[in-house]
Design a protein around this motif. Structure first.
Motif, PDB file in Angstrom:
ATOM      1  N   GLY A   1       4.066  18.904   9.850  1.00 39.02           N
ATOM      2  CA  GLY A   1       4.463  17.691   9.253  1.00 39.02           C
ATOM      3  C   GLY A   1       3.538  16.553   9.154  1.00 39.02           C
ATOM      4  O   GLY A   1       3.655  15.449   8.216  1.00 39.02           O
ATOM      5  N   GLY A   2       2.344  16.736   9.726  1.00 38.30           N
ATOM      6  CA  GLY A   2       1.311  15.545   9.377  1.00 38.30           C
ATOM      7  C   GLY A   2       0.513  15.554   8.176  1.00 38.30           C
ATOM      8  O   GLY A   2       0.905  16.686   7.547  1.00 38.30           O
ATOM      9  N   GLY A   3      -0.127  14.706   7.936  1.00 38.65           N
ATOM     10  CA  GLY A   3      -0.794  14.624   6.599  1.00 38.65           C
ATOM     11  C   GLY A   3      -1.413  13.467   6.176  1.00 38.65           C
ATOM     12  O   GLY A   3      -1.416  12.378   6.911  1.00 38.65           O
ATOM     13  N   LEU A   4      -1.491  13.250   4.915  1.00 35.23           N
ATOM     14  CA  LEU A   4      -2.313  12.025   4.196  1.00 35.23           C
ATOM     15  C   LEU A   4      -1.357  11.432   3.421  1.00 35.23           C
ATOM     16  O   LEU A   4      -0.665  12.079   2.513  1.00 35.23           O
ATOM     17  CB  LEU A   4      -3.366  12.524   3.544  1.00 35.23           C
ATOM     18  CG  LEU A   4      -3.947  11.349   2.475  1.00 35.23           C
ATOM     19  CD1 LEU A   4      -4.628  10.068   3.752  1.00 35.23           C
ATOM     20  CD2 LEU A   4      -5.033  11.747   1.735  1.00 35.23           C
ATOM     21  N   VAL A   5      -0.980  10.054   3.780  1.00 35.21           N
ATOM     22  CA  VAL A   5       0.159   9.488   3.031  1.00 35.21           C
ATOM     23  C   VAL A   5      -0.572   7.915   2.648  1.00 35.21           C
ATOM     24  O   VAL A   5      -1.277   7.402   3.518  1.00 35.21           O
ATOM     25  CB  VAL A   5       1.371   9.230   3.701  1.00 35.21           C
ATOM     26  CG1 VAL A   5       1.366   8.597   5.005  1.00 35.21           C
ATOM     27  CG2 VAL A   5       2.456   8.576   3.058  1.00 35.21           C
ATOM     28  N   GLN A   6      -0.005   7.478   1.631  1.00 36.86           N
ATOM     29  CA  GLN A   6      -0.205   5.984   1.434  1.00 36.86           C
ATOM     30  C   GLN A   6       0.284   5.084   2.078  1.00 36.86           C
ATOM     31  O   GLN A   6       1.485   5.379   2.742  1.00 36.86           O
ATOM     32  CB  GLN A   6      -0.217   5.723   0.037  1.00 36.86           C
ATOM     33  CG  GLN A   6      -1.087   6.293  -0.972  1.00 36.86           C
ATOM     34  CD  GLN A   6      -0.946   5.857  -2.343  1.00 36.86           C
ATOM     35  OE1 GLN A   6       0.139   5.261  -2.869  1.00 36.86           O
ATOM     36  NE2 GLN A   6      -2.070   6.019  -3.412  1.00 36.86           N
ATOM     37  N   SER A   7      -0.352   3.868   2.383  1.00 39.96           N
ATOM     38  CA  SER A   7       0.411   2.884   3.184  1.00 39.96           C
ATOM     39  C   SER A   7       1.992   2.509   2.572  1.00 39.96           C
ATOM     40  O   SER A   7       2.020   2.358   1.497  1.00 39.96           O
ATOM     41  CB  SER A   7      -0.255   1.321   3.149  1.00 39.96           C
ATOM     42  OG  SER A   7       0.310   0.528   3.849  1.00 39.96           O
ATOM     43  N   GLY A   8       2.973   2.385   3.352  1.00 44.03           N
ATOM     44  CA  GLY A   8       4.321   2.242   2.958  1.00 44.03           C
ATOM     45  C   GLY A   8       5.099   3.580   2.772  1.00 44.03           C
ATOM     46  O   GLY A   8       6.355   3.441   2.548  1.00 44.03           O
ATOM     47  N   GLY A   9       4.503   4.559   2.862  1.00 47.98           N
ATOM     48  CA  GLY A   9       4.986   5.888   2.684  1.00 47.98           C
ATOM     49  C   GLY A   9       5.453   6.474   3.954  1.00 47.98           C
ATOM     50  O   GLY A   9       5.448   5.598   5.113  1.00 47.98           O
TER      51      GLY A   9
END
Length: 120
Positions: A8-16
């Motif tokens: 479930g990890g990954g790259l996400v934008q701030s606030g996501g």
């Protein structure tokens, strides 16, 4: 032997948001506490959230109100729902489980970790 596998990890934008899962398999009689830890580059591993077999939870101050830990005892799986993510949440997230195995031997297990990266 017991294996813990995070996903479930990954790259996400701030606030996501992201939802991590930790599935335990192998020679398991029962699992006491399960927890999520994280380690950022150059920093020590720290507890993020923990949950007992009865559902009692505890959180690091830095994630209270944003992260929620839960578990499905029937599936030997723990979850970490992460909302309002911040760049400072960027780290490798590790699952930990306090497992009772055959002959009631108790042992601590760790997963290999899943990377969470929050961009600003």
């Amino acid at each position: 032997q017991v294996q813990l596998v995070e996903s479930g990890g990954g790259l996400v934008q701030s606030g996501g948001s992201l939802r991590l899962s930790c599935s335990a398999s192998g020679s398991i009689f029962s699992i006491n506490a399960m927890g999520w830890y994280r380690q950022a580059p150059g920093k020590e591993r720290e507890l993020v959230a923990g949950i007992t077999s009865g559902g009692s939870t505890n959180y690091a101050e830095s994630v209270k109100g944003r992260f929620t830990i839960s578990r499905d005892n029937a599936k030997n799986t723990a979850y970490l729902q992460m909302n309002s993510l911040k760049p400072e949440d960027t780290a490798v997230y590790y699952c930990n489980a306090d497992v009772i195995g055959p002959y009631h031997l108790r042992r601590d297990y760790w997963g290999r970790g899943t990377q969470v990266t929050v961009s600003s």
